[in-house]
Design an enzyme around this catalytic site. Structure first.
Site, PDB file in Angstrom:
ATOM      1  N   TYR A  55      13.735  16.080 -18.219  1.00  0.00           N
ATOM      2  CA  TYR A  55      13.539  17.019 -17.129  1.00  0.00           C
ATOM      3  C   TYR A  55      14.889  17.444 -16.560  1.00  0.00           C
ATOM      4  O   TYR A  55      15.618  16.638 -15.990  1.00  0.00           O
ATOM      5  CB  TYR A  55      12.687  16.411 -16.022  1.00  0.00           C
ATOM      6  CG  TYR A  55      11.279  16.028 -16.424  1.00  0.00           C
ATOM      7  CD1 TYR A  55      10.687  16.537 -17.571  1.00  0.00           C
ATOM      8  CD2 TYR A  55      10.527  15.156 -15.643  1.00  0.00           C
ATOM      9  CE1 TYR A  55       9.398  16.188 -17.934  1.00  0.00           C
ATOM     10  CE2 TYR A  55       9.234  14.807 -15.998  1.00  0.00           C
ATOM     11  CZ  TYR A  55       8.674  15.318 -17.145  1.00  0.00           C
ATOM     12  OH  TYR A  55       7.391  14.967 -17.497  1.00  0.00           O
ATOM     13  N   LYS A 218      -6.762  29.688  -6.527  1.00  0.00           N
ATOM     14  CA  LYS A 218      -6.034  30.813  -5.918  1.00  0.00           C
ATOM     15  C   LYS A 218      -6.009  32.057  -6.803  1.00  0.00           C
ATOM     16  O   LYS A 218      -5.684  33.153  -6.331  1.00  0.00           O
ATOM     17  CB  LYS A 218      -4.608  30.398  -5.564  1.00  0.00           C
ATOM     18  CG  LYS A 218      -3.731  30.011  -6.747  1.00  0.00           C
ATOM     19  CD  LYS A 218      -2.392  29.475  -6.253  1.00  0.00           C
ATOM     20  CE  LYS A 218      -1.529  28.953  -7.381  1.00  0.00           C
ATOM     21  NZ  LYS A 218      -0.281  28.340  -6.882  1.00  0.00           N
ATOM     22  N   GLN A 291       0.908  20.464  -0.050  1.00  0.00           N
ATOM     23  CA  GLN A 291       0.185  20.336  -1.319  1.00  0.00           C
ATOM     24  C   GLN A 291      -0.188  18.887  -1.578  1.00  0.00           C
ATOM     25  O   GLN A 291      -1.314  18.571  -1.983  1.00  0.00           O
ATOM     26  CB  GLN A 291       1.038  20.868  -2.468  1.00  0.00           C
ATOM     27  CG  GLN A 291       1.208  22.371  -2.479  1.00  0.00           C
ATOM     28  CD  GLN A 291       2.073  22.844  -3.627  1.00  0.00           C
ATOM     29  OE1 GLN A 291       2.747  22.055  -4.287  1.00  0.00           O
ATOM     30  NE2 GLN A 291       2.071  24.149  -3.873  1.00  0.00           N
ATOM     31  N   ASN A 295      -3.784  16.939  -2.125  1.00  0.00           N
ATOM     32  CA  ASN A 295      -4.065  16.168  -3.336  1.00  0.00           C
ATOM     33  C   ASN A 295      -4.531  14.751  -3.023  1.00  0.00           C
ATOM     34  O   ASN A 295      -5.406  14.202  -3.700  1.00  0.00           O
ATOM     35  CB  ASN A 295      -2.821  16.100  -4.220  1.00  0.00           C
ATOM     36  CG  ASN A 295      -2.418  17.444  -4.780  1.00  0.00           C
ATOM     37  OD1 ASN A 295      -3.214  18.377  -4.827  1.00  0.00           O
ATOM     38  ND2 ASN A 295      -1.173  17.559  -5.204  1.00  0.00           N
TER      39      ASN A 295
END
Length: 325
Positions: A55, A218, A291, A295
């Site tokens: 990453y 969304k 967010q 969750n």
């Protein structure tokens, strides 16, 4: 927050984990948002934090390590992965003993750790003998640099079965965990992999629970994409490929189920995954506290059977079963 064992191991992880979506944010406007997201996760009982050496070329590991150093190490379960290129050399990739050993050391250095709780083979390496890979991963456990190891994508049931034969024959430390993609619209692991995990007591730490954002609700059929959403800026366009009329119709029906249950689609989608006992956790890629707050509501949410049946009707999934004779 509820916790589950990773397969048959004694390791307990939070039902909702936080994946390291972070790059090197130091000095940017997003740095404080990232820190607040991790802080919220820790305060709400999240103990599993997932990352990978590939990453952002290691920047995600370094940034993650910088944030997590402020929290008690013994309370955290931290993972990374190995496979993808991390340099220009011919041995800077794959699952050879050399690459595994060197990159484990680099991941530990990046995150300022003495050991990793979980270490995954990020993909399957066709060019390295499986026994070499398994010996290297098992040796890391024996050395105390890794506590449990596992695999991620491209490791189907046949490959896990082959690995298990080698592990049994050589007396190696076992595969404890697998990290595949799994969500309402991508259920391939139900064909065989889930059964194999049950057979060997392998935990499943699934990622992409919201299918690139499709299952947030969304995106609406016939409406423009929300400003700033993945569909408007993601370079690889993965989410755009998912925004078919069929999928958007499914989302519309699932949203109605969520509304009837007094929740939203994102929570429903993550809670649905957790209804499966084979699942150890769901890895969320929340990019901001709001967010993540949403969750986290999926942990402990029990979906009534009639709603589960309705969801199955909407999804129309049929598990592949091979019949002989």
């Amino acid at each position: 927050m509820n916790y589950r064992n990773v397969g048959k191991s004694g390791l307990k992880i939070s039902e909702i984990a936080l994946g390291s979506w972070m790059t090197d944010l130091k000095g940017s406007a997003q740095e404080e948002v990232a820190k607040e997201t991790v802080k919220l996760a820790y305060e709400k009982g999240v103990n599993f934090f997932d990352c990978a050496d590939a990453y952002s070329g290691g920047a995600a590991e370094r940034f993650f390590g910088e944030i997590l150093k402020d929290y008690p190490r013994k309370e955290l379960v931290i993972s990374s992965k190995v496979y993808f290129p991390t340099g220009d050399g011919v041995n800077d990739r794959g699952l050879s003993r050399k690459h595994i050993m060197e990159n484990c050391e680099q991941s530990l250095k990046n995150m300022n750790l003495d050991y990793l709780d979980l270490y995954y083979c990020h993909r399957y390496d066709e060019n390295t003998d499986l026994e070499e890979t398994l010996r290297a991963m098992s040796d890391l456990v024996a050395q105390g640099k890794v506590l449990y190891y596992g695999v991620s994508e491209e490791w189907g049931s046949a490959r896990i079965e082959e690995a298990q034969k080698i592990i049994d024959k050589l007396g190696l430390y076992p595969i404890s965990v697998i990290q595949p993609q799994y969500n309402m619209v991508d259920r391939y692991i139900e064909h065989e992999i889930m059964g194999t995990c049950r057979k060997y007591g392998i935990g499943i730490t699934s990622f992409s629970p919201l299918s690139q954002g499709l299952l947030t609700g969304k995106y609406k059929k016939g409406q423009p994409y929300p400003e700033g959403s993945r569909a408007t800026h993601q370079a690889d366009r993965q989410i755009n490929d998912l925004l078919t009329d069929k999928n958007l119709a499914i989302v519309d029906e699932l949203t109605k189920v969520a509304d009837d249950l007094g929740t939203n689609l994102a929570i429903l989608a993550m809670a649905w995954i957790l209804q499966h006992p084979e699942i150890s956790c769901v890895i969320a890629g929340a990019s901001k506290p709001s967010q993540l707050e949403n969750n986290l509501k999926a942990s402990g949410l029990v979906i009534p059977q009639d709603a589960m049946d309705r969801i199955e009707e909407i999804l129309g999934f049929q598990r592949f079963e091979r019949h002989v004779g």
